[in-house]
Design a protein around this motif. Structure first.
Motif, short mmCIF file in Angstrom:
data_model
loop_
_atom_site.label_atom_id
_atom_site.label_comp_id
_atom_site.label_asym_id
_atom_site.label_seq_id
_atom_site.Cartn_x
_atom_site.Cartn_y
_atom_site.Cartn_z
N GLY A 195 60.48 -1.32 9.13
CA GLY A 195 61.16 -1.11 7.85
C GLY A 195 62.67 -1.34 7.93
N GLY B 271 62.19 -1.79 2.36
CA GLY B 271 61.34 -1.61 3.54
C GLY B 271 61.48 -0.20 4.09
N ASN C 211 58.84 3.10 3.97
CA ASN C 211 58.55 3.79 5.22
C ASN C 211 58.92 5.27 5.15
N GLU D 81 53.41 -6.67 4.15
CA GLU D 81 53.94 -5.58 4.98
C GLU D 81 53.34 -4.22 4.61
N TYR E 57 53.23 -1.03 7.11
CA TYR E 57 53.93 0.22 6.82
C TYR E 57 52.95 1.40 6.85
N ASN F 188 51.96 2.26 10.33
CA ASN F 188 53.02 2.97 11.08
C ASN F 188 52.76 4.47 11.15
#
Lengths: 395, 395
Positions: free
Chosen positions: A282, B107, B111, B133, B137, B140
């Motif tokens: 990110g 981004g 996150n 993405e 994300y 993550n």
């Protein structure tokens, strides 16, 4: 509906925030000039003039689509080349732009490295006292922080016997911070060589790769011409996380980098993966305008002598008052022994004199306090009589 | 020694990078002006003049220790207040600075939100085609992305029946992107109301909290005065992730924010936790100078008409050539049906004419291609004869 993993952080944070709130309330009550806030590491020395000049020149004369635009996630090639060149000139290294990835400060540098390397359950070793975020960063990737106990008898150098015993087949990395926050000491070449030898031995023993992560936002803040060894020269699997927060007084700008040397294990793949970790984590890329500023200002310096004078005056004043301090060799922190074992009670006593310090237990080292002296010299001078009054309660 | 979780990303990335490398090689071979690179979303419209003026004024006249220094991890109070004020004026909301956390672009906004809320194994729903993405994300934080299939027959509006069936007790959030990357469509108020009703019903049914995450970097890029509904007004548990990347042409600067409205579940605790997630995630805070620029330029606008003209000319040219496109209502992407089912083969065919497009499978929607038209108008005009030649292979 907060994630359970966030809950302890929220609870813990409220203690620290309560301290800041108290500081603000004290400033309101007594006047800001009468409150001696030594709690935070926000540099008071301004960024060098070159930074201001570079910003104005870039936004005046360069193409805004480039200045504020996307670049490769690793950063502008000219910035990475300038960083590599600066390091090579100073440390005799042989980096090129491909060894450098620009990051959103040292916080993102460490996160990018840990995200790239850690398997769940792997261990990362740190030496107490250490920067408290290390534990959070390692936990972000389901790793486990293993802490080596502090070494007050040995001048807060790393305890290498304990270190050797703590390395296991699960050890993926060791983080050191040199010059050190919060102790202000510098690990000399002899210590680094011993650490490297232990790690080499353990890598062979386990057939594993153990990275040495050098977290060095304070590299440029070394006093009396002290040498801060450049770790990639001592141990091949060294990775560097750097920040311009302190060296150029740009903490709010979030600009730093990682170095991944060719000598490190599987370097090319690691560089690719770290570049991707920068994106998917990110961060995407380090802020663009400031990257271009760094390309021009890589040799600029902030006024380290200011911090050195602060440190010397504070050290002399505190020791004269009866306190025991670790003499700072770099960074801008005074590490002082609490005159009573319960340093939180001592910190509370300091507040009576409007002195704000951080308890050592925040760095996994109770019995000590950290005094951040990146403040005005005037604040240092005016605080000394207060510290003397505080000392009289104990000595 | 790359983490196993990073390995598929590294392998996947090399495909995309090969494409960029190929583009560069083509530019070297044929001349940059003869290569029509429609692959990336890097705005070619410069940042508004106000941004340049604000930067110069701030670094010339304000205290550098403040300009480049740490602030509260949530951002400068004046920036957050300016953002809240701007939203309130435009959308009739009642945010204050405490509802806004400045972030390192969208981004980091996404996150921070996902880190704050997700338990391992919880589900996040997205609608194909979606920004690739999102999957990374969500991963993550050990969440699972649940994808609703694309709706080509319904103008790429979200398939709400399938959506309703996909919500489970494990659903923690739904991400929508409006105006949409890659389709360029805008979900109108009627669709948002239906979505909100479904989510309300499911929250009651499961006694759970389901967040609607509105990812809106393209909010300001809406054509013909089209309204982009402000989602917090339709659904209490809405959280917004915003970026100035496109609206002020500052993608490299990494500046955005999250909005956490008072009406959302347990808002105060969530705001605290998100502020901490910003710190421990390694972002720490949004870049400071650009935050101060935003405080002054919150009402500035980039030249949306430029993109609108690009989109119109491209749409007319492509449809005239025989292609089927989704007419863009916002953002700067043309979503075009591949004339053959294997859109990767079509993308490869385009390269013969030096036309670079992104295959829809990169957005979980094979059979389509994305053409990024945030390029010069000249490039659009010169590319149309090439697209016509390409069309002749199929129609």
């Amino acid at each position: 509906m907060i994630s359970k993993r966030m809950e302890p952080l929220v609870n813990n944070n409220s203690v620290i925030r309560a301290m800041f709130e108290e500081g603000k309330q004290m400033a309101d009550k007594y006047g800001a000039e009468n409150v001696f806030d030594f709690s935070i590491g926000n540099p008071n020395v301004p960024a060098p003039k070159e930074v201001q000049e570079a910003i104005i020149d870039i936004v005046t004369n360069e193409d805004p689509v480039k200045v504020h635009g996307y670049m490769n996630n690793a950063g502008f090639p000219e910035t990475r080349a300038a960083v590599a060149g600066n390091l090579n000139r100073r440390f005799g290294t042989k980096f090129t732009e491909k060894n450098i990835i620009m990051t959103v400060g040292a916080g993102s540098a460490l996160n990018v490295l840990l995200k790239t390397m850690l398997e769940p359950g792997e261990e990362v070793i740190a030496f107490a006292p250490y920067f408290v975020e290390y534990g959070n960063y390692v936990a972000n990737y389901d790793g486990k922080l293993v802490v080596i106990s502090p070494n007050p008898e040995g001048g807060f150098m790393p305890k290498l016997d304990e270190f050797e015993g703590a390395i296991t087949p699960k050890t993926k990395a060791v983080i050191i911070n040199n010059p050190n926050n919060p102790t202000g000491v510098i690990y000399p070449e002899s210590v680094i060589k011993e650490m490297a030898a232990i790690m080499e031995k353990k890598q062979k023993e386990y057939g594993s790769v153990i990275y040495l992560i050098s977290d060095e936002p304070y590299r440029e803040l070394a006093y009396d011409g002290a040498e801060v060894p450049y770790l990639t020269k001592y141990y091949d699997n060294t990775l560097v996380g750097y920040s311009y927060s302190k060296s150029l007084s740009l903490p709010g700008e979030r600009i730093g980098y990682v170095v991944i040397p060719d000598e490190s294990d599987n370097a090319e793949e690691f560089i690719d993966a770290a570049t991707i970790a920068n994106r998917v984590g990110g961060f995407v890329n380090a802020p663009s305008l400031i990257q271009l500023v760094i390309a021009r200002c890589v040799d600029a310096k902030c006024d380290v002598a200011y911090y050195e004078r602060n440190g010397k005056t504070l050290y002399d004043g505190l020791t004269e008052a009866g306190f025991t301090c670790t003499k700072p060799q770099g960074a801008f922190y005074m590490w002082m022994k609490s005159p009573i074992p319960d340093e939180k009670a001592f910190v509370a006593a300091g507040k009576k004199y409007n002195l704000l310090m951080v308890p050592g237990s925040s760095f996994a080292c109770p019995g000590y306090v950290r005094i951040s002296y990146c403040v005005s010299y005037d604040q240092i001078e005016r605080s000394l009589p207060k510290f003397k009054e505080l000392a009289k309660e104990y000595f």
